[in-house]
Design a protein around this motif. Structure first.
Motif, PDB file in Angstrom:
ATOM      1  N   ASP A 148      11.330  54.136   3.379  1.00 45.72           N
ATOM      2  CA  ASP A 148      11.814  52.739   2.971  1.00 45.72           C
ATOM      3  C   ASP A 148      12.354  52.171   4.196  1.00 45.72           C
ATOM      4  O   ASP A 148      12.071  50.995   4.433  1.00 45.72           O
ATOM      5  CB  ASP A 148      12.734  52.859   2.083  1.00 45.72           C
ATOM      6  N   ARG A 149      13.256  52.761   5.204  1.00 44.99           N
ATOM      7  CA  ARG A 149      13.607  51.994   6.340  1.00 44.99           C
ATOM      8  C   ARG A 149      12.680  51.848   7.566  1.00 44.99           C
ATOM      9  O   ARG A 149      12.693  50.688   8.131  1.00 44.99           O
ATOM     10  CB  ARG A 149      14.774  53.088   7.020  1.00 44.99           C
ATOM     11  N   GLU A 150      11.842  52.573   7.592  1.00 49.22           N
ATOM     12  CA  GLU A 150      10.778  52.467   8.601  1.00 49.22           C
ATOM     13  C   GLU A 150       9.860  51.287   8.107  1.00 49.22           C
ATOM     14  O   GLU A 150       9.305  50.546   9.041  1.00 49.22           O
ATOM     15  CB  GLU A 150       9.979  53.565   8.928  1.00 49.22           C
ATOM     16  N   ARG A 151       9.712  51.081   6.801  1.00 50.16           N
ATOM     17  CA  ARG A 151       9.081  49.868   6.244  1.00 50.16           C
ATOM     18  C   ARG A 151       9.654  48.620   6.584  1.00 50.16           C
ATOM     19  O   ARG A 151       9.289  47.657   7.197  1.00 50.16           O
ATOM     20  CB  ARG A 151       8.562  49.965   4.656  1.00 50.16           C
ATOM     21  N   PHE A 153      12.020  48.030   8.946  1.00 57.07           N
ATOM     22  CA  PHE A 153      12.299  48.108  10.480  1.00 57.07           C
ATOM     23  C   PHE A 153      11.002  47.941  11.025  1.00 57.07           C
ATOM     24  O   PHE A 153      11.030  47.331  12.234  1.00 57.07           O
ATOM     25  CB  PHE A 153      12.999  49.247  11.032  1.00 57.07           C
ATOM     26  N   GLY A 154       9.886  48.195  10.535  1.00 54.45           N
ATOM     27  CA  GLY A 154       8.591  48.029  11.171  1.00 54.45           C
ATOM     28  C   GLY A 154       8.322  48.960  12.371  1.00 54.45           C
ATOM     29  O   GLY A 154       7.457  48.867  13.097  1.00 54.45           O
ATOM     30  N   CYS A 155       8.864  50.128  12.329  1.00 52.63           N
ATOM     31  CA  CYS A 155       8.712  51.112  13.292  1.00 52.63           C
ATOM     32  C   CYS A 155       9.321  52.515  12.853  1.00 52.63           C
ATOM     33  O   CYS A 155      10.172  52.317  11.941  1.00 52.63           O
ATOM     34  CB  CYS A 155       9.392  50.720  14.591  1.00 52.63           C
ATOM     35  N   SER A 156       9.198  53.456  13.525  1.00 48.05           N
ATOM     36  CA  SER A 156       9.631  54.711  13.118  1.00 48.05           C
ATOM     37  C   SER A 156      11.198  54.767  13.464  1.00 48.05           C
ATOM     38  O   SER A 156      11.681  53.869  14.215  1.00 48.05           O
ATOM     39  CB  SER A 156       8.925  55.984  14.074  1.00 48.05           C
ATOM     40  N   LEU A 157      11.960  55.686  12.729  1.00 53.17           N
ATOM     41  CA  LEU A 157      13.215  55.513  12.828  1.00 53.17           C
ATOM     42  C   LEU A 157      13.653  55.942  14.338  1.00 53.17           C
ATOM     43  O   LEU A 157      14.542  55.396  14.733  1.00 53.17           O
ATOM     44  CB  LEU A 157      13.893  56.745  12.144  1.00 53.17           C
ATOM     45  N   ASP A 158      13.010  56.824  15.013  1.00 52.44           N
ATOM     46  CA  ASP A 158      13.322  57.266  16.364  1.00 52.44           C
ATOM     47  C   ASP A 158      13.244  56.082  17.384  1.00 52.44           C
ATOM     48  O   ASP A 158      13.871  55.922  18.021  1.00 52.44           O
ATOM     49  CB  ASP A 158      12.217  58.446  16.756  1.00 52.44           C
ATOM     50  N   VAL A 159      11.947  55.131  17.198  1.00 46.84           N
ATOM     51  CA  VAL A 159      11.816  54.184  18.003  1.00 46.84           C
ATOM     52  C   VAL A 159      13.069  53.114  17.710  1.00 46.84           C
ATOM     53  O   VAL A 159      13.592  52.540  18.559  1.00 46.84           O
ATOM     54  CB  VAL A 159      10.643  53.251  17.710  1.00 46.84           C
ATOM     55  N   PHE A 160      13.370  52.980  16.485  1.00 49.64           N
ATOM     56  CA  PHE A 160      14.488  51.736  16.177  1.00 49.64           C
ATOM     57  C   PHE A 160      15.812  52.426  16.733  1.00 49.64           C
ATOM     58  O   PHE A 160      16.700  51.582  17.169  1.00 49.64           O
ATOM     59  CB  PHE A 160      14.510  51.907  14.321  1.00 49.64           C
ATOM     60  N   ALA A 161      16.012  53.745  16.528  1.00 49.60           N
ATOM     61  CA  ALA A 161      17.408  54.229  16.809  1.00 49.60           C
ATOM     62  C   ALA A 161      17.445  53.955  18.567  1.00 49.60           C
ATOM     63  O   ALA A 161      18.746  53.660  18.932  1.00 49.60           O
ATOM     64  CB  ALA A 161      17.535  55.579  16.798  1.00 49.60           C
ATOM     65  N   GLY A 162      16.719  53.935  19.284  1.00 47.37           N
ATOM     66  CA  GLY A 162      16.520  53.629  20.812  1.00 47.37           C
ATOM     67  C   GLY A 162      17.745  54.904  21.401  1.00 47.37           C
ATOM     68  O   GLY A 162      17.437  55.754  20.963  1.00 47.37           O
ATOM     69  N   ASN A 163      18.148  54.334  22.495  1.00 47.19           N
ATOM     70  CA  ASN A 163      18.942  55.177  23.315  1.00 47.19           C
ATOM     71  C   ASN A 163      20.440  55.304  22.970  1.00 47.19           C
ATOM     72  O   ASN A 163      21.024  54.016  22.888  1.00 47.19           O
ATOM     73  CB  ASN A 163      18.696  54.625  24.728  1.00 47.19           C
ATOM     74  N   ARG A 164      21.104  56.374  22.744  1.00 49.21           N
ATOM     75  CA  ARG A 164      22.251  56.510  22.399  1.00 49.21           C
ATOM     76  C   ARG A 164      23.420  55.769  23.204  1.00 49.21           C
ATOM     77  O   ARG A 164      24.056  55.196  22.920  1.00 49.21           O
ATOM     78  CB  ARG A 164      22.767  57.855  22.232  1.00 49.21           C
TER      79      ARG A 164
END
Lengths: 243, 243
Positions: A148-151, A153-164
């Protein structure tokens, strides 16, 4: 005062009865600030999809089934209001003799809310996103949440999360102009508490609930001077009575 | 009401009697909003350095001689207040029966002012900087202005000014969250006018006074939709009665 208000809130199955959603927190804090008693109805990521469209009589295909929703059983009628801002406007109008949220200045409070949503909440959410994902329920619910979230955000959760580290820096930077205001006033609103404080406290509590260690180091300490740390800690103490 | 207030304002020798400073404009608009009559004392970049330290009894070596300054001859005493925000606080306290600027919400208005100063005013100033420089007076004053600002910015005016298209884009972007608020309310403050509107109108008027062509194309048109353009134009019309 008898509780006429039911608040529909969201819980993580891995963290039962822990309020973590910055949106339902805004309503919770606003109700406490107004001194209005309420009863919590707990939903999770599975039941929210069924219960909310029934309450709001919305077509679930057309609109996301989001919380908060309040049901106010007043004068024999059930008033159903969705969305934390719309609820705040409703409470302000329906209960004019309780402490005010907007003090007749809703525009400038909305501007602050917009700032928090775009500049503070986005990196905050990226910091806690995988905690929500992991605790939201059994595997099937986790898979749904991810898809649901990847749809969205239009990208994978990992890509969306970015750098901590980037997200931590973004949160710190977002808090700098807020600290400047707290150097002059006890609350973001001024001498008194208001919607700007409610919005900010909801974001703080979301982080505190999901990752207390990061909360302490990023939200409550490590600013430009130790005096700045104390400033924001004292504001947080002042707000804690409403949370 | 008899004018007891003198407002020290800054004029460009190349544009006499044109109010161009966003700082003195904040005071001018605030006084008009409160319906307080005042008399303008015009200074230029030469006389401001002599007159202001005498008025404020400051050591000119220690503090920049800035306007606005008001002198309020009230109850046989001259009250001298410097800085647009401090003047606003003074007016709010001294004239409690005039329309309010902060509506007891100074914190959230200060947050908005801070946003305007860091996000909107900086690219705006870069767009008009050379107009101020060229019109500030004879060559000797232009040279002083350049040296003084280059010392303050730590680089040449040309480097500081940057790229015109980048500055225009930065102004446009800074206005986007403001337009969102104006979609909900007639004023930045809400249903009524307040300090947030004063601050924003002062920035608008600075641009309108110094470069009306750029003002029309960057501040009043070319947003996402024609409806957005009308929205900001209507706010500007509503504010024009105070300017």
């Amino acid at each position: 005062m008898v509780a006429t208000i039911q608040l529909y809130d969201l819980e993580l199955l891995g963290l039962p009865k822990t309020v973590f959603s910055c949106n339902t927190l805004k309503t919770r804090i606003a109700l406490n600030l107004k001194g209005l008693p309420f009863e919590t109805k707990w939903l999770d990521f599975a039941t929210v999809k069924e219960v909310i469209p029934t309450l709001t009589k919305q077509n679930p295909e057309l609109k996301r089934p989001t919380v908060p929703v309040i049901v106010d059983s007043i004068s024999g009628q059930d008033k159903v209001i969705q969305d934390s801002y719309d609820i705040a406007v409703y409470l302000e109008k329906q209960y004019p003799n309780t402490p005010s949220l907007f003090h007749n200045n809703p525009g400038v409070h909305r501007f602050f809310q917009q700032y928090c949503e775009s500049v503070l909440l986005l990196p905050l959410f990226k910091l806690v996103m995988f905690i929500i994902h992991k605790q939201c329920g059994p595997d099937v619910l986790q898979d749904w949440w991810r898809e649901d979230r990847e749809r969205m955000f239009g990208c994978s959760l990992d890509v969306f999360a970015g750098n901590r580290d980037d997200n931590i820096l973004a949160v710190k930077n977002a808090l700098l102009p807020i600290i400047k205001v707290l150097k002059e006033f006890p609350f973001m609103t001024g001498e008194q508490v208001g919607w700007a404080d409610v919005v900010l406290a909801a974001d703080f509590k979301m982080m505190a609930a999901l990752d207390p260690v990061t909360f302490e180091s990023v939200f409550l300490s490590g600013f430009e001077t130790p005096a700045d740390d104390v400033l924001i800690q004292n504001w947080w103490k002042r707000m804690s009575v409403y949370i």
